[in-house]
Scaffold this active site. Structure first.
Site, PDB file in Angstrom:
ATOM      1  N   TYR A 125       3.866  -5.865   3.708  1.00 45.48           N
ATOM      2  CA  TYR A 125       4.774  -4.797   3.258  1.00 45.48           C
ATOM      3  C   TYR A 125       6.243  -5.144   3.443  1.00 45.48           C
ATOM      4  CZ  TYR A 125       0.884  -1.601   2.558  1.00 45.48           C
ATOM      5  OH  TYR A 125      -0.256  -1.003   2.093  1.00 45.48           O
ATOM      6  N   ASN A 184      -2.736   7.649   5.364  1.00 42.96           N
ATOM      7  CA  ASN A 184      -1.356   7.173   5.242  1.00 42.96           C
ATOM      8  C   ASN A 184      -0.386   8.317   5.003  1.00 42.96           C
ATOM      9  OD1 ASN A 184      -1.224   4.402   5.622  1.00 42.96           O
ATOM     10  ND2 ASN A 184      -2.209   4.000   3.658  1.00 42.96           N
ATOM     11  N   CYS A 191      -4.702   0.809  11.170  1.00 45.60           N
ATOM     12  CA  CYS A 191      -4.352   0.153   9.918  1.00 45.60           C
ATOM     13  C   CYS A 191      -5.077  -1.169   9.848  1.00 45.60           C
ATOM     14  CB  CYS A 191      -2.847  -0.081   9.877  1.00 45.60           C
ATOM     15  SG  CYS A 191      -2.319  -0.736   8.292  1.00 45.60           S
ATOM     16  N   ARG A 196      -0.465  10.146  -5.918  1.00 47.75           N
ATOM     17  CA  ARG A 196       0.044   8.799  -5.606  1.00 47.75           C
ATOM     18  C   ARG A 196       0.731   8.186  -6.832  1.00 47.75           C
ATOM     19  NH1 ARG A 196      -3.729   3.801  -3.415  1.00 47.75           N
ATOM     20  NH2 ARG A 196      -2.215   2.132  -3.643  1.00 47.75           N
TER      21      ARG A 196
END
Ligand code: G6P
Length: 442
Positions: free
Chosen positions: A256, A150, A172, A96
């Site tokens: 987001y 994800n 989610c 990540r």
């Protein structure tokens, strides 16, 4: 007497597992779980043992007859499962961090599920989830797959398109988070709030908001522009919205959406963070270290409040409510990722969308919203194209398809920069992307 439910959690060594266990304990009366299998890979064994021991203490403290099993043998665990939940991270947090830092070097947003980072998380994850699907088909064909891994939207899309598993739901915590944020801003309990959610994962809009059944969208829009009520998640900087933009949008964006509507400020914020406190993955690594130190304490038998520093707060509510409603055929409304089936007019019927659904024993039944407002429709469709092309690249290992996915992503400014980022990321993640490097002769 019923035989009780068997749950298998893949990525069971995750620091989020106590959330899930707490959720199951709270709902035991309605959701009598007999076995909870926490599965991980050898690299996650130490974490699995620590978090698994805590899970056992939590169950014991609650005085419930839930057997907690820890294993590295996924196939053994899956036999006869009723629900399979997935919450794994291929390449762990190091991968990540690369997803965040490499785009940033090119002045492009570096984020876990958006832009190039989201693409690469998908490329690493989709082959693994499709392998899990094959095991489910063979070992527990009646099980529901509840995916939390994800990028959840792209993963659900890939399962629907490239596996034989039909009983899949992507989950989610963003919609739950939005609802709780609205309740907090209005100082009311969240059960009085209803939001008409529609869009895609991490690209979902609240098209209308109700308090006790009366629309309060305009009031919520005014609140959302107030920095005290920015309604973000722990992992997304709370940069304030322009009130006049929100008034024009006439919908509630999700946290987001900042990456799309405030791209330059978010990029600046990320660059600053990367140069000082570290990227989100680097911060989370530290939080995880501290969490696992706490989890080791043999006296600890509850979910520690420090877990709320993570972005996944309320995730157990989303997961456990979904499982509960499927198991008990509750027919309540929950926002989940599922096959569109015409609920959103401008998205293909067979694509995954995140939309309010009625949750029945046969799974989610999406509630039709007609079409999305014209102002947001294009972005949602573009992200859906991105997800579909990315999923195809993950399955085929085709370089050109991967570059196409990269370049059509709205956060990537050009084909040239896209190719630069793609090449560097392919090399950096080589170990987890065999489909791009080991071509099988057909
Ligand atoms: C949000 C998202 C999740 C994501 C999490 C990251 O809650 O909805 O999909 O996994 O944030 O949180 P973290 O603490 O890992 O940055």
């Amino acid at each position: 007497m019923t035989k009780g439910i068997k749950i298998v959690t893949i990525g069971g060594g995750s620091s989020y597992t106590p959330e899930l266990v707490e959720g199951f304990i709270k709902r035991y009366d309605e959701l009598p779980i007999r076995e909870l299998w926490l599965v991980d890979i050898p690299a996650g064994e130490e974490k699995l043992n620590i978090v698994g021991a805590l899970a056992k203490r939590m169950v014991e403290k609650a005085g419930l007859p839930i057997e907690v099993h820890l294993t590295l043998d996924r196939r053994e665990a899956l036999k006869g499962a009723d629900f399979v939940t997935t919450q794994f991270r291929v390449g762990l947090l190091d991968a990540r961090a690369k997803d965040e830092r490499i785009p940033l070097k090119n002045n492009v947003i570096g984020q876990e599920t958006n832009g190039p980072g989201g693409l690469f998380k998908g490329l690493r994850t989709i082959p693994v989830i499709l392998d899990i699907c094959k095991d489910i088909e063979e070992l527990c064909p009646d099980a529901w797959l509840v995916n939390f891994t994800n990028p959840a939207g792209m993963v659900t899309e890939a399962v629907l398109r490239y596996s034989n598993i039909k009983k899949v739901v992507g989950l989610c915590n963003v919609p739950v988070g939005i609802k709780m944020g609205i309740a907090q801003a209005l100082d009311v309990t969240s059960d009085r709030i209803h939001v008409d959610f529609a869009g895609l994962n991490h690209m979902v809009y609240g098209l209308d908001v109700y308090l006790d059944g009366v629309s309060i969208l305009d009031e919520v829009i005014e609140k959302l522009a107030n920095p005290d009520h920015s309604m973000t998640m722990k992992n997304i900087a709370a940069l304030g919205w322009e009130l006049d933009f929100l008034r024009g949008l006439k919908a509630i964006p999700c946290p987001y959406h900042r990456y799309y509507y405030k791209t330059s400020e978010m990029l600046e914020e990320e660059l600053e963070a990367a140069a000082t406190k570290g990227t989100r993955a680097e911060v989370v690594k530290q939080v995880e270290k501290e969490l696992f130190e706490l989890y080791k304490d043999p006296e600890l038998a509850i979910k520690p409040p420090q877990l709320e520093q993570r972005g996944g707060a309320y995730y157990s509510d989303a997961a456990c409510n979904l499982i509960n409603s499927i198991y008990n055929d509750k027919r309540d409304i929950q926002p989940v990722n599922t096959r569109n089936n015409g609920a959103i007019a401008s998205i293909a019927d067979d694509s995954a969308v995140e939309v309010n659904c009625i949750i029945t024993k046969d799974g989610p039944k999406p509630i039709s919203v007609g079409d999305l407002p014209v102002a947001v429709r294009g972005l949602v469709q573009q992200i859906k194209s991105f997800e579909r092309v990315a999923a195809e690249a993950a399955v085929t290992g085709d370089y050109h398809t991967a570059l196409l996915a990269m370049t059509i992503n709205p956060l990537v400014p050009s084909d040239k920069i896209g190719k630069q980022i793609l090449d560097e990321m392919l090399e950096a993640h080589k170990e987890y992307l065999p489909q791009f490097f080991q071509k099988v002769e057909m």
